[in-house]
Design an enzyme around this catalytic site. Structure first.
Site, short mmCIF file in Angstrom:
data_model
loop_
_atom_site.label_atom_id
_atom_site.label_comp_id
_atom_site.label_asym_id
_atom_site.label_seq_id
_atom_site.Cartn_x
_atom_site.Cartn_y
_atom_site.Cartn_z
N MET A 103 1.12 -1.32 0.01
CA MET A 103 0.19 0.47 -0.17
C MET A 103 0.94 0.85 -0.52
SD MET A 103 -3.01 0.59 2.18
CE MET A 103 -2.51 0.71 3.95
N ARG B 35 -5.80 -1.62 9.23
CA ARG B 35 -5.57 -1.11 10.35
C ARG B 35 -6.09 -1.94 11.89
NH1 ARG B 35 -7.84 5.29 9.45
NH2 ARG B 35 -5.96 5.57 9.33
N TYR C 233 1.97 3.17 12.27
CA TYR C 233 1.71 3.31 11.12
C TYR C 233 0.23 3.10 10.99
CZ TYR C 233 3.46 -1.27 11.21
OH TYR C 233 4.06 -2.72 11.98
N GLU C 234 -0.37 3.17 9.75
CA GLU C 234 -1.18 2.73 9.09
C GLU C 234 -2.57 4.21 9.92
OE1 GLU C 234 -2.06 1.57 6.89
OE2 GLU C 234 -0.95 0.14 6.29
N GLY C 235 -1.93 5.51 10.19
CA GLY C 235 -2.28 6.53 10.94
C GLY C 235 -1.75 6.29 12.45
#
Length: 596
Positions: free
Chosen positions: A160, A293, A437-439
């Site tokens: 991604m 997530r 990571y991933e927000g």
């Protein structure tokens, strides 16, 4: 440091709390208990015997980059080949493209095992399932036929590619360009950073899902498209074609997950194809990101389990001082430190956070299955709404929890926990990235308030609270569980009241959204885990009342539930008081006053 999958607890959650057999009947796949248990047994063997032994060396050796080619740590290629050959990669993949279509409720246990055994190893395969999901939902039939079979099997992996040096959370700042070509493809040019597994030597091909802008794209996030950009372009028969114009320019040097290649990726006019509609890339990316997530939440859970196992083993073996009530092991020079109340506090904190989070993980996985596989459209929609509410909690709370549990493990080991040879400090370093990571977890909390809570006026959260309130009312009729049920019920009533206060405050002042977000997410997580601990206690009491021969296990569940309610749930009060403090104390001080 060794790792053993917590099979007994996983079976308790899957079979006794969420009845995976009935769940599979709803999904129409006919899985039975015996097969589920066989899969878990073999998964545990693979995780403990094949993957876990790689973890220490992967931290010491790391991944390396020479002439654009990444070499993974020793043993990773062989372990990944087993992962593919034994069908682990295809567990949740769509049957139309060679997948086994097994439920997430089963697969999440295997994925947790991999995270606990070696997070660096799992990272290489972790985004492929999300890429499969995004491509299957949003991709054209031509792209599916060309790429999905090999992605589902694990022969090819997916990534991604969102982040750029100037664009992390704020995707509106993306600069990567995609120029349309006469054959319907696009030439993708730009630089992406922090790309997990962007280059590696495990799979034949790497399929990048890249966010980019078309020449006529609107400004901001409304002008972002999603493109499939493979390392090698697939031929019509699915074989590897020409090498694409992309490369790994550098590897990041990190505090943890050193065996995982975190890449700077350069796209130099690389050939790519749209996934979904032009300028609608966020829809496809969020399909992938929701899965990512959830998987990152499992990373926190897996590391926490590994840290708890290490702390428990050490606490049983390490001899230091005598118990406060007198020698517990008089035949030894000192007592094992597990006799000391403060060590018990840390171990029980670890145990109840890990096992409570595992229940919430399974509940969320079950909803993910229903969102995509329930035969009724209304039920799919309802499950999707509930999943959307829970994903930011799973990602943020589990990863914060993983860091806390790893920190407790270091503390249980004392000075030895700070020394590399024991392997505990690696868990603490590895887990730290999961909060980022991933927000970042702050972004998860903002999402929870802005999109999920304010998005429906708190309806989904209210419905979830009502479900647990009904559980509390039923269990309050049982003398053995009355006190627990009363405590939990009071919290869910309080949660409803606090939700109304939060919504009102956020409507009055937008600054309150950011000021209360982290504390409100944490508050909700602790209260939800209390609900699941009551559910676990109810099941345990059922089995004890029935004279189950595994009485020790069920009695431990009751002890754990009691500890959680008395020692962990009060944290919710702290978060409640903090968020009610409002935004003024955060925003009133002028920026200049931060100077030193």
């Amino acid at each position: 440091m060794s790792y053993q999958a917590p099979l007994r607890d996983m079976r308790f959650v899957m079979h006794e709390l969420f009845d995976i057999s009935a769940h599979c009947q709803t999904l129409g796949n006919g899985l039975e208990r015996e097969l589920v248990d066989d899969v878990l047994e073999e998964a545990a063997r693979y995780a403990s015997e094949v993957v876990a032994p790689l973890n220490r060396n992967s931290d010491e050796q790391g991944a390396s980059l020479v002439d654009g080619q990444v070499t993974t740590p020793d043993g990773f290629s062989e372990a990944y080949r087993q992962y593919v050959d034994n069908g682990w990669a295809s567990m949740t993949g769509p049957a139309d493209f060679g997948g086994q279509a097994l439920p997430q409720l089963l697969a999440c246990n295997f994925h947790e095992m991999l995270m606990g055994a070696s997070l660096s190893f799992r990272i290489y395969s972790g985004l492929t399932e999300g890429a499969v999901l995004a491509l299957n939902v949003h991709g054209s039939e031509e792209l599916k036929q060309a790429y999905l079979h090999k992605l589902v099997s694990g022969e090819w992996t997916g990534t991604m590619c969102l982040t750029e040096p100037q664009a992390g959370t704020d995707l509106a700042l993306l600069r990567t360009k995609a120029e349309p070509q006469t054959d319907g493809s696009y030439r993708v040019s730009g630089n992406k950073i922090f790309i997990s597994g962007g280059e590696q030597d495990l799979s034949e091909n790497i399929v990048h899902l890249v966010l980019a802008r078309l020449p006529d794209a609107p400004a901001g996030v409304k002008g972002i498209s999603l493109l499939l950009v493979p390392k090698f372009i697939a031929n019509a028969d699915g074989s590897l074609g020409q090498r694409n114009a992309l490369s790994c320019g550098a590897l990041e040097h990190k505090m943890g997950i050193k065996g995982a290649a975190t890449c700077v990726m350069n796209f130099d006019g690389a050939t790519g194809w749209l996934v979904g509609e032009a300028n609608q890339g966020l829809a496809g990316m969020f399909t992938m990101m929701n899965d990512a997530r959830f998987q990152v939440g499992l990373q926190g859970l897996g590391i926490a389990e590994a840290a708890y196992q290490g702390a428990l083993r050490y606490a049983r073996e390490r001899l230091q001082s005598r118990a406060l009530t007198g020698p517990a092991a008089p035949e030894k020079a000192a007592d094992p430190i597990i006799v000391h109340p403060d060590v018990r506090r840390m171990l029980l904190t670890q145990k109840t956070l890990v096992e409570g989070s595992r229940m919430l993980a399974a509940y969320t996985a079950r909803l993910l299955d229903l969102e995509h596989g329930h035969p009724d459209a209304a039920a799919r929609k309802a499950a999707g709404k509930r999943v959307a509410l829970l994903i930011p909690i799973v990602k943020a709370f589990f990863t914060d929890m993983g860091q806390e549990v790893a920190s407790h493990a270091v503390q249980v080991y004392g000075g030895h926990g700070y020394i590399r040879e024991w392997g505990i400090e690696q868990l603490m370093r590895d887990s730290r990235i999961t909060q980022l990571y991933e927000g970042t977890n702050g972004i998860q909390a903002l999402d929870y308030i802005r999109r999920k809570l304010l998005g429906d006026g708190g309806q989904q959260l209210a419905e979830l609270c009502d479900e647990f309130t009904q559980l509390c009312a039923a269990q309050a009729q049982r003398p053995a569980l009355q006190a627990m049920a009363t405590t939990v019920q009071a919290r869910f009533v309080e949660c409803g009241e606090l939700t109304a206060q939060v919504i009102a405050a956020c409507k009055r002042d937008p600054q309150e959204i950011g000021a209360c977000s982290v504390d409100f997410l944490q508050y909700c997580a602790y209260v939800l885990l209390a609900g699941f601990w009551l559910q676990a206690a109810a099941r345990a009491q059922d089995q004890l009342d029935a004279g189950d021969t595994d009485a020790e296990f069920y009695q431990a569940k009751l002890h754990s539930a009691n500890f959680y309610l008395q020692r962990i749930l009060p944290r919710a009060s702290m978060h409640r008081e903090a968020l009610l403090g409002g935004a003024d104390c955060l925003m009133a001080m002028p920026e200049a006053s931060f100077a030193f």
